[in-house]
Design a protein around this motif. Structure first.
Motif, PDB file in Angstrom:
ATOM      1  N   ILE A 178     -18.051 -24.746  -9.521  1.00 37.63           N
ATOM      2  CA  ILE A 178     -17.622 -23.457 -10.063  1.00 37.63           C
ATOM      3  C   ILE A 178     -18.493 -22.357  -9.472  1.00 37.63           C
ATOM      4  N   VAL A 179     -17.857 -21.297  -8.966  1.00 36.74           N
ATOM      5  CA  VAL A 179     -18.545 -20.079  -8.554  1.00 36.74           C
ATOM      6  C   VAL A 179     -18.261 -19.022  -9.598  1.00 36.74           C
ATOM      7  N   PHE A 201     -22.772 -25.616  -9.781  1.00 36.57           N
ATOM      8  CA  PHE A 201     -22.634 -24.214 -10.160  1.00 36.57           C
ATOM      9  C   PHE A 201     -23.216 -23.301  -9.084  1.00 36.57           C
ATOM     10  N   VAL A 202     -22.521 -22.194  -8.812  1.00 35.68           N
ATOM     11  CA  VAL A 202     -23.062 -21.098  -8.012  1.00 35.68           C
ATOM     12  C   VAL A 202     -22.790 -19.812  -8.778  1.00 35.68           C
ATOM     13  N   VAL A 203     -23.814 -18.977  -8.931  1.00 36.32           N
ATOM     14  CA  VAL A 203     -23.650 -17.712  -9.648  1.00 36.32           C
ATOM     15  C   VAL A 203     -24.350 -16.612  -8.875  1.00 36.32           C
ATOM     16  N   TYR A 204     -23.764 -15.437  -8.900  1.00 35.00           N
ATOM     17  CA  TYR A 204     -24.465 -14.302  -8.314  1.00 35.00           C
ATOM     18  C   TYR A 204     -24.203 -13.043  -9.126  1.00 35.00           C
ATOM     19  N   HIS A 205     -25.177 -12.143  -9.031  1.00 33.13           N
ATOM     20  CA  HIS A 205     -25.242 -10.847  -9.702  1.00 33.13           C
ATOM     21  C   HIS A 205     -24.869 -10.942 -11.192  1.00 33.13           C
ATOM     22  N   VAL A 207     -27.096 -23.066  -8.071  1.00 30.84           N
ATOM     23  CA  VAL A 207     -27.679 -22.078  -7.163  1.00 30.84           C
ATOM     24  C   VAL A 207     -27.367 -20.688  -7.694  1.00 30.84           C
ATOM     25  N   GLY A 208     -28.341 -19.785  -7.609  1.00 34.29           N
ATOM     26  CA  GLY A 208     -28.112 -18.415  -8.036  1.00 34.29           C
ATOM     27  C   GLY A 208     -28.718 -17.419  -7.069  1.00 34.29           C
ATOM     28  N   TYR A 209     -28.094 -16.233  -6.987  1.00 32.84           N
ATOM     29  CA  TYR A 209     -28.612 -15.127  -6.183  1.00 32.84           C
ATOM     30  C   TYR A 209     -28.308 -13.848  -6.939  1.00 32.84           C
TER      31      TYR A 209
END
Length: 266
Positions: free
Chosen positions: A79-80, A110-114, A215-217
């Motif tokens: 999931i993004v 999982f990938v998440v950003y902002h 992963v997160g940014y």
């Protein structure tokens, strides 16, 4: 017949079915045009994954009530998350929250950003951390626009950072002093940026206790920053690593068309 079905299942298993990636966005949230562009950003991630035949992509506009959400989550391997206050979004619906928990327990990526990593309410921080490994949460959360931002690779040997070099951004809004798991077991700082006299971690990778990867940014506030190949490679490789797919040591080959990066709301 049973023997035939056994060998059929074995053949399918050996051939390896594509990993199913669910990319979640939403309609604009009131920020100025060119910022928090959730669905245009989701379509860019979709385009970045187009050359990876082992990944099957579904893009969903997850505006409320998003009744199909739990069903889509149950089918996904990864999931993004890029939408309005992700920590609140997950917990707003009990069925959705349970679907995310079940997804994590079976080792989903999982990938998440902002703002996808956002949680204004303190009580939402812990549940989000258990899934993603980083959170821009609580009333003491920090964020700022940094001009001439120095994007520093902090873990050059990590697969997510393959082929990515430190560089300077004209501007970016970062969340910093993020909440992170304690202890930080199997948690890696990937990206750091000097902010207000301190070096702050703004990107991470986490091999979760349940066997999954996150992963997160905290950047990608401004849609225009998708033009940087470093950003494109970062998110592509974050997705691949979270799905436990191989990442070339020299980094993935980017094949995105320039027009895909243009901001077009639908």
């Amino acid at each position: 017949m049973k023997l035939f079905l056994f060998f059929l299942g074995l053949t399918l298993s050996l051939s390896g079915a594509p990993k199913k990636l669910l990319i979640l966005g939403q309609k604009p949230d009131g920020h100025p045009p060119g910022t928090h562009e959730y669905m245009p950003g989701a379509r860019i991630v979709q385009a970045l994954m187009a050359g990876h035949k082992d990944v099957q992509v579904t893009v969903a506009q997850a505006d409320e009530p998003w009744a199909e959400g739990p069903g889509l989550i149950a089918k996904a391997d990864g999931i993004v998350l890029f939408l309005n206050e992700g920590g609140r979004f997950i917990q707003d619906n009990p069925k959705r929250a349970k679907a995310f928990e079940a997804f994590a327990k079976r080792g989903g990526g999982f990938v998440v950003y902002h703002w996808g990593m956002g949680a204004r309410d303190v009580k939402l921080i812990a549940p989000f951390l258990n899934l993603f490994g980083g959170c821009h949460g609580g009333p003491d959360r920090k964020y700022t626009v940094v001009k001439e931002a120095k994007f520093r690779v902090d873990a050059p040997n990590h697969p997510v950072m393959a082929g990515i070099e430190s560089f300077e951004l004209p501007f970016e809004e970062f969340y910093y002093q993020l909440k992170v798991p304690k202890p930080r077991k199997n948690w890696t700082s990937l990206v750091q940026v000097p902010i207000e006299g301190n070096v702050e971690t703004v990107g991470w990778a986490w091999e979760r206790p349940d066997g999954g990867r996150s992963v997160g940014y905290s950047g990608l506030h401004f849609h225009v920053n998708w033009r940087h190949a470093q950003y494109q490679r970062l998110i592509t490789q974050a997705v691949l690593w979270s799905l436990k797919q191989p990442v070339p040591k020299v980094g993935v080959k980017l094949q995105i068309k320039p027009e895909v990066l243009e901001l077009r709301r639908r």
